[in-house]
Design a protein around this motif. Structure first.
Motif, PDB file in Angstrom:
ATOM      1  N   MET A   1     -34.913  74.780  -5.452  1.00  0.00           N
ATOM      2  CA  MET A   1     -36.251  75.352  -5.340  1.00  0.00           C
ATOM      3  C   MET A   1     -36.989  74.769  -4.146  1.00  0.00           C
ATOM      4  O   MET A   1     -37.716  75.469  -3.455  1.00  0.00           O
ATOM      5  N   SER A   2     -36.792  73.497  -3.855  1.00  0.00           N
ATOM      6  CA  SER A   2     -37.537  72.869  -2.776  1.00  0.00           C
ATOM      7  C   SER A   2     -37.137  73.417  -1.417  1.00  0.00           C
ATOM      8  O   SER A   2     -37.909  73.352  -0.479  1.00  0.00           O
ATOM      9  N   THR A   3     -35.957  73.954  -1.267  1.00  0.00           N
ATOM     10  CA  THR A   3     -35.536  74.490   0.020  1.00  0.00           C
ATOM     11  C   THR A   3     -35.825  75.976   0.138  1.00  0.00           C
ATOM     12  O   THR A   3     -35.682  76.539   1.199  1.00  0.00           O
ATOM     13  N   ALA A   4     -36.247  76.634  -0.928  1.00  0.00           N
ATOM     14  CA  ALA A   4     -36.430  78.078  -0.902  1.00  0.00           C
ATOM     15  C   ALA A   4     -37.890  78.511  -0.813  1.00  0.00           C
ATOM     16  O   ALA A   4     -38.153  79.666  -0.584  1.00  0.00           O
ATOM     17  N   TYR A   5     -38.828  77.617  -0.987  1.00  0.00           N
ATOM     18  CA  TYR A   5     -40.217  78.030  -1.008  1.00  0.00           C
ATOM     19  C   TYR A   5     -40.769  78.228   0.400  1.00  0.00           C
ATOM     20  O   TYR A   5     -40.279  77.666   1.355  1.00  0.00           O
ATOM     21  N   ALA A   6     -41.793  79.037   0.509  1.00  0.00           N
ATOM     22  CA  ALA A   6     -42.480  79.223   1.785  1.00  0.00           C
ATOM     23  C   ALA A   6     -43.658  78.262   1.850  1.00  0.00           C
ATOM     24  O   ALA A   6     -44.354  78.049   0.868  1.00  0.00           O
ATOM     25  N   ALA A   7     -43.871  77.686   3.002  1.00  0.00           N
ATOM     26  CA  ALA A   7     -44.997  76.786   3.231  1.00  0.00           C
ATOM     27  C   ALA A   7     -46.013  77.494   4.118  1.00  0.00           C
ATOM     28  O   ALA A   7     -45.698  78.483   4.771  1.00  0.00           O
ATOM     29  N   THR A   8     -47.219  76.984   4.121  1.00  0.00           N
ATOM     30  CA  THR A   8     -48.253  77.503   5.004  1.00  0.00           C
ATOM     31  C   THR A   8     -48.957  76.342   5.676  1.00  0.00           C
ATOM     32  O   THR A   8     -48.853  75.192   5.234  1.00  0.00           O
ATOM     33  N   CYS A   9     -49.687  76.644   6.726  1.00  0.00           N
ATOM     34  CA  CYS A   9     -50.499  75.624   7.373  1.00  0.00           C
ATOM     35  C   CYS A   9     -51.576  75.178   6.389  1.00  0.00           C
ATOM     36  O   CYS A   9     -52.106  75.992   5.630  1.00  0.00           O
ATOM     37  N   PRO A  10     -51.913  73.900   6.398  1.00  0.00           N
ATOM     38  CA  PRO A  10     -52.873  73.380   5.423  1.00  0.00           C
ATOM     39  C   PRO A  10     -54.321  73.763   5.749  1.00  0.00           C
ATOM     40  O   PRO A  10     -54.631  74.154   6.871  1.00  0.00           O
ATOM     41  N   THR A  11     -55.188  73.631   4.769  1.00  0.00           N
ATOM     42  CA  THR A  11     -56.628  73.755   4.988  1.00  0.00           C
ATOM     43  C   THR A  11     -57.112  72.436   5.566  1.00  0.00           C
ATOM     44  O   THR A  11     -56.723  71.369   5.091  1.00  0.00           O
ATOM     45  N   ILE A  12     -57.944  72.512   6.576  1.00  0.00           N
ATOM     46  CA  ILE A  12     -58.409  71.294   7.250  1.00  0.00           C
ATOM     47  C   ILE A  12     -59.928  71.264   7.287  1.00  0.00           C
ATOM     48  O   ILE A  12     -60.575  72.272   7.579  1.00  0.00           O
TER      49      ILE A  12
ATOM     50  N   GLU B   1     -67.324  70.142   8.431  1.00  0.00           N
ATOM     51  CA  GLU B   1     -67.119  71.578   8.320  1.00  0.00           C
ATOM     52  C   GLU B   1     -65.643  71.873   8.104  1.00  0.00           C
ATOM     53  O   GLU B   1     -64.776  71.119   8.511  1.00  0.00           O
ATOM     54  N   ASP B   2     -65.402  72.981   7.423  1.00  0.00           N
ATOM     55  CA  ASP B   2     -64.047  73.491   7.294  1.00  0.00           C
ATOM     56  C   ASP B   2     -63.773  74.330   8.525  1.00  0.00           C
ATOM     57  O   ASP B   2     -64.613  75.135   8.929  1.00  0.00           O
ATOM     58  N   VAL B   3     -62.621  74.128   9.139  1.00  0.00           N
ATOM     59  CA  VAL B   3     -62.232  74.955  10.272  1.00  0.00           C
ATOM     60  C   VAL B   3     -61.373  76.098   9.746  1.00  0.00           C
ATOM     61  O   VAL B   3     -60.761  75.998   8.687  1.00  0.00           O
ATOM     62  N   THR B   4     -61.330  77.197  10.468  1.00  0.00           N
ATOM     63  CA  THR B   4     -60.632  78.398  10.038  1.00  0.00           C
ATOM     64  C   THR B   4     -59.287  78.508  10.742  1.00  0.00           C
ATOM     65  O   THR B   4     -59.212  78.395  11.968  1.00  0.00           O
ATOM     66  N   PHE B   5     -58.234  78.742   9.964  1.00  0.00           N
ATOM     67  CA  PHE B   5     -56.900  78.936  10.521  1.00  0.00           C
ATOM     68  C   PHE B   5     -56.911  80.178  11.406  1.00  0.00           C
ATOM     69  O   PHE B   5     -57.447  81.219  11.027  1.00  0.00           O
ATOM     70  N   THR B   6     -56.303  80.076  12.606  1.00  0.00           N
ATOM     71  CA  THR B   6     -56.247  81.224  13.513  1.00  0.00           C
ATOM     72  C   THR B   6     -54.830  81.605  13.914  1.00  0.00           C
ATOM     73  O   THR B   6     -54.548  82.780  14.118  1.00  0.00           O
ATOM     74  N   SER B   7     -53.939  80.609  14.064  1.00  0.00           N
ATOM     75  CA  SER B   7     -52.593  80.955  14.523  1.00  0.00           C
ATOM     76  C   SER B   7     -51.609  79.811  14.283  1.00  0.00           C
ATOM     77  O   SER B   7     -51.996  78.684  14.001  1.00  0.00           O
ATOM     78  N   ALA B   8     -50.338  80.159  14.421  1.00  0.00           N
ATOM     79  CA  ALA B   8     -49.265  79.163  14.312  1.00  0.00           C
ATOM     80  C   ALA B   8     -48.204  79.489  15.350  1.00  0.00           C
ATOM     81  O   ALA B   8     -48.059  80.637  15.779  1.00  0.00           O
TER      82      ALA B   8
ATOM     83  N   ALA C   1     -53.741  81.929   6.129  1.00  0.00           N
ATOM     84  CA  ALA C   1     -52.546  81.235   6.605  1.00  0.00           C
ATOM     85  C   ALA C   1     -51.272  81.763   5.950  1.00  0.00           C
ATOM     86  O   ALA C   1     -50.183  81.602   6.499  1.00  0.00           O
ATOM     87  N   ARG C   2     -51.380  82.439   4.800  1.00  0.00           N
ATOM     88  CA  ARG C   2     -50.196  82.992   4.142  1.00  0.00           C
ATOM     89  C   ARG C   2     -49.509  84.059   4.991  1.00  0.00           C
ATOM     90  O   ARG C   2     -48.318  84.293   4.860  1.00  0.00           O
ATOM     91  N   LYS C   3     -50.273  84.700   5.868  1.00  0.00           N
ATOM     92  CA  LYS C   3     -49.682  85.705   6.761  1.00  0.00           C
ATOM     93  C   LYS C   3     -48.798  85.055   7.821  1.00  0.00           C
ATOM     94  O   LYS C   3     -48.054  85.743   8.501  1.00  0.00           O
ATOM     95  N   CYS C   4     -48.885  83.739   7.954  1.00  0.00           N
ATOM     96  CA  CYS C   4     -48.076  82.980   8.900  1.00  0.00           C
ATOM     97  C   CYS C   4     -47.219  81.955   8.157  1.00  0.00           C
ATOM     98  O   CYS C   4     -47.004  80.838   8.638  1.00  0.00           O
ATOM     99  N   ALA C   5     -46.714  82.332   6.992  1.00  0.00           N
ATOM    100  CA  ALA C   5     -45.902  81.413   6.178  1.00  0.00           C
ATOM    101  C   ALA C   5     -44.564  81.149   6.875  1.00  0.00           C
ATOM    102  O   ALA C   5     -44.108  81.911   7.725  1.00  0.00           O
TER     103      ALA C   5
END
Length: 103
Positions: A17-28, A37-44, A97-101
């Motif tokens: 399971m640990s090798t099959a999951y999709a990751a995303t960029c974290p919230t910062i 302030e929270d910054v908004t994810f824009t790209s990867a 960020a899920r769109k850039c998983a």
């Protein structure tokens, strides 16, 4: 012996399971002299994606001219899985960020 089989099966299942999951960029969140302030994810961007030196570079924007980049390194090759990838680049205007998983 039965307990050993159950534990071995559980460990093997977790490993798979640990090798099959999709990751995303974290919230910062960024703290500075004027507050926080929270910054908004824009790209990867994927760098050296086919090697153990792969890096996912996550980019964020905040108020005024605030910009933040963060690198995600897993010591394994990485591949894009989200819906917005165009080659090694992924961008989104809505901060999702899920769109850039990746995995």
């Amino acid at each position: 012996m039965m307990k050993l089989k159950i534990v071995t099966g559980a460990v093997l299942g977790l490993t798979m399971m640990s090798t099959a999951y999709a990751a995303t960029c974290p919230t910062i969140s960024v703290t500075h002299a004027q507050g926080a302030e929270d910054v908004t994810f824009t790209s990867a961007r994927l760098k050296d994606k086919d090697t153990a030196n792969s890096v996912v570079i996550c980019r964020y924007e905040g108020e005024a001219d605030l910009g933040v980049s963060a690198g995600y390194r897993n010591d394994t090759p990485v591949q894009a899985t989200g819906s917005n990838w165009n080659g090694d680049e992924c961008a989104t205007k809505d901060g999702d960020a899920r769109k850039c998983a990746f995995k």
